[in-house]
Design an enzyme around this catalytic site. Structure first.
Site, PDB file in Angstrom:
ATOM      1  N   MET A 131       0.821  -1.201   0.000  1.00 19.73           N
ATOM      2  CA  MET A 131       0.000   0.000   0.000  1.00 19.73           C
ATOM      3  C   MET A 131       0.855   1.251   0.000  1.00 19.73           C
ATOM      4  O   MET A 131       0.438   2.300  -0.436  1.00 19.73           O
ATOM      5  CB  MET A 131      -0.880   0.014   1.256  1.00 19.73           C
ATOM      6  CG  MET A 131      -1.938   1.092   1.253  1.00 19.73           C
ATOM      7  SD  MET A 131      -3.037   0.824   2.657  1.00 19.73           S
ATOM      8  CE  MET A 131      -4.055   2.291   2.586  1.00 19.73           C
ATOM      9  N   CYS A 132       2.086   1.150   0.539  1.00 25.08           N
ATOM     10  CA  CYS A 132       2.885   2.359   0.623  1.00 25.08           C
ATOM     11  C   CYS A 132       4.281   2.033   1.091  1.00 25.08           C
ATOM     12  O   CYS A 132       4.586   0.899   1.427  1.00 25.08           O
ATOM     13  CB  CYS A 132       2.270   3.343   1.598  1.00 25.08           C
ATOM     14  SG  CYS A 132       2.548   2.867   3.301  1.00 25.08           S
ATOM     15  N   GLN A 133       5.120   3.038   1.088  1.00 31.36           N
ATOM     16  CA  GLN A 133       6.424   2.900   1.722  1.00 31.36           C
ATOM     17  C   GLN A 133       6.635   4.089   2.642  1.00 31.36           C
ATOM     18  O   GLN A 133       6.138   5.189   2.385  1.00 31.36           O
ATOM     19  CB  GLN A 133       7.540   2.822   0.676  1.00 31.36           C
ATOM     20  CG  GLN A 133       7.511   1.520  -0.116  1.00 31.36           C
ATOM     21  CD  GLN A 133       8.872   1.133  -0.695  1.00 31.36           C
ATOM     22  OE1 GLN A 133       9.908   1.677  -0.335  1.00 31.36           O
ATOM     23  NE2 GLN A 133       8.853   0.163  -1.599  1.00 31.36           N
TER      24      GLN A 133
END
Lengths: 282, 282
Positions: free
Chosen positions: B1-3
């Site tokens: 979903m993200c970093q």
């Protein structure tokens, strides 16, 4: 101490034209060069940009002049430091969350010895009278409504009661928005106008730039602009009356009131007690 | 979903080098191109920049790569939307004020059916599980300490208790800062290192760029970097253990704990019940 710029629109609009003129006052046409800030609502989201470089020199201001962010509610502020350090945490506008909405506030004026009791629910991060007044206003809204979001009209009624009480402490011109509407209040100096169909040309005062809004708008557009000093030559700006509060939504005033500030009456009767600070002159 | 990317420093430091590599993952070396955000603390002030353009294309990200803001605490986030709309109000990091300090939070992971009771003191503006978790954490801090600001160690103890409870609902890797220190927590994937005297060279993984930190630092500098995936080839990154919490101050870890998450134990005993979502893969 500063100048204010607010915009409330029927449709998402970019503020590039007005901000170009307004930001000239940060060193070119005026000396409000001790930092600037601008907040854009995009629906419920809010983007807040502040810098302690002037709006003429700041790379962030440059980005904003050239990157048209479309917004229904914008509040901007340029600062001439008349008291207090030029620190970033003292830069307007200020931001807080209430009722699942961001709230943005910018103030023009000086409040003297204004140290109201605060609940702790909203606490100033910096040490300005302005942020203290903002926290106090929000505290009073929670006091009145708890954590159930009231209507804009109900909020107006509380602000109409509290704002003149704060204005007893000094000049209290402000813009406040939650992204749905823009509340404005003036004791000394604030002007507004509405641009709507049929649109005309407007010529900036601070920069030799003219825009023919009829070329860049649709009949659905309507924009209210609120500013300390008028931004254009050839448009009809209306000055706020002392103690006037106006609520803007969809690009037009939807509610107005004149509040009663005891201090103004005393000063009218006895002009010698009137305290003019550098903040009032700027 | 993200970093995630976090930085905590002994002296104000610019994050240009790390952000250049990190932001490549928003479309060049990886496909985290659905928006980005970055927050910089400058003493008590906090500047938060978000955009729903990718960190490769956004003019705001470009400004940040070229305008070195010196900060002791930075949190950045790039997003690959695996669920939820790409709206600005759902962009990390999120911001709230507590105890006269801004708090910044960014999360990597998915929380399933996480709908804790909230007091109303902190209310999500958007509709992400992440902002809900942030509001819940702050609510629990107020529940524990009221409006008297506790020490960092006391805050750590509450986070150490609450975070694994939230992690029962899914992957909960986060960075949280109030400008004084940076709290970090990982269930699946997070790495950290400290750069300090004598400084060495570092070579980015995502971009053919090398910096010799010994040329641009003083012996007083010390920088902790926290990131989902290591940013450089030739440095020693330490992986967080599942459930590990680390508090960074002055550029180094000052407190660590391993929390106990029941879900992880159940999944280890019975790998079939392990739910791998797209958020876990990204």
């Amino acid at each position: 101490m500063c100048q204010l710029l607010g915009m409330n629109c029927a449709t998402p609009t970019d503020i590039t034209f007005s901000f170009r003129g307004f930001s000239q006052r940060a060193g070119i046409t005026s000396d409000h060069s001790d930092g600037f800030g601008i907040a854009f609502f995009e629906d419920k989201a809010c983007r807040l940009f502040v810098d302690n470089q002037s709006a003429v020199e700041s790379p962030i201001a440059d980005l904003i002049r050239n990157y048209p962010i479309k917004s229904r509610n914008v509040i901007a502020h340029i600062r001439k430091a008349t008291q207090g350090k030029i620190t970033l945490e003292n830069s307007h506008p200020f931001i807080r969350e209430l009722w699942g909405r961001h709230w943005i506030f910018a103030h023009n004026g000086d409040l003297h010895d204004f140290n109201p009791p605060l609940s702790g629910r909203f606490t100033p991060v910096g040490n300005t009278d302005s942020e203290r007044a903002f926290c106090y206003l929000l505290d009073q809204l929670v006091e009145a409504f708890g954590y159930e979001e009231p209507s804009l009209e109900q909020i107006f009624e509380v602000l109409e009661k509290i704002s003149p009480q704060i204005a007893e402490y000094g000049t209290f011109n402000y813009c406040l928005s939650n992204g749905k509407a823009l509340f404005s209040y003036a004791i000394t100096k604030l002007h507004w106008l509405v641009r709507e169909y049929p649109f005309n040309q407007a010529h900036l005062i601070d920069l030799d730039v003219e825009v023919d809004f009829s070329q860049v708008t649709t009949p659905e557009d309507r924009v209210a602009v609120i500013t300390t000093e008028p931004l254009t030559h050839n448009e009809n700006w209306t000055a706020y009356q002392p103690g006037e509060m106006i609520l803007f939504q969809h690009g037009e005033p939807i509610k107005k009131a004149i509040t009663h500030v005891e201090r103004l009456k005393r000063e009218q009767e006895n002009p010698e007690i009137k305290r003019i600070t550098r903040a009032d002159q700027y």
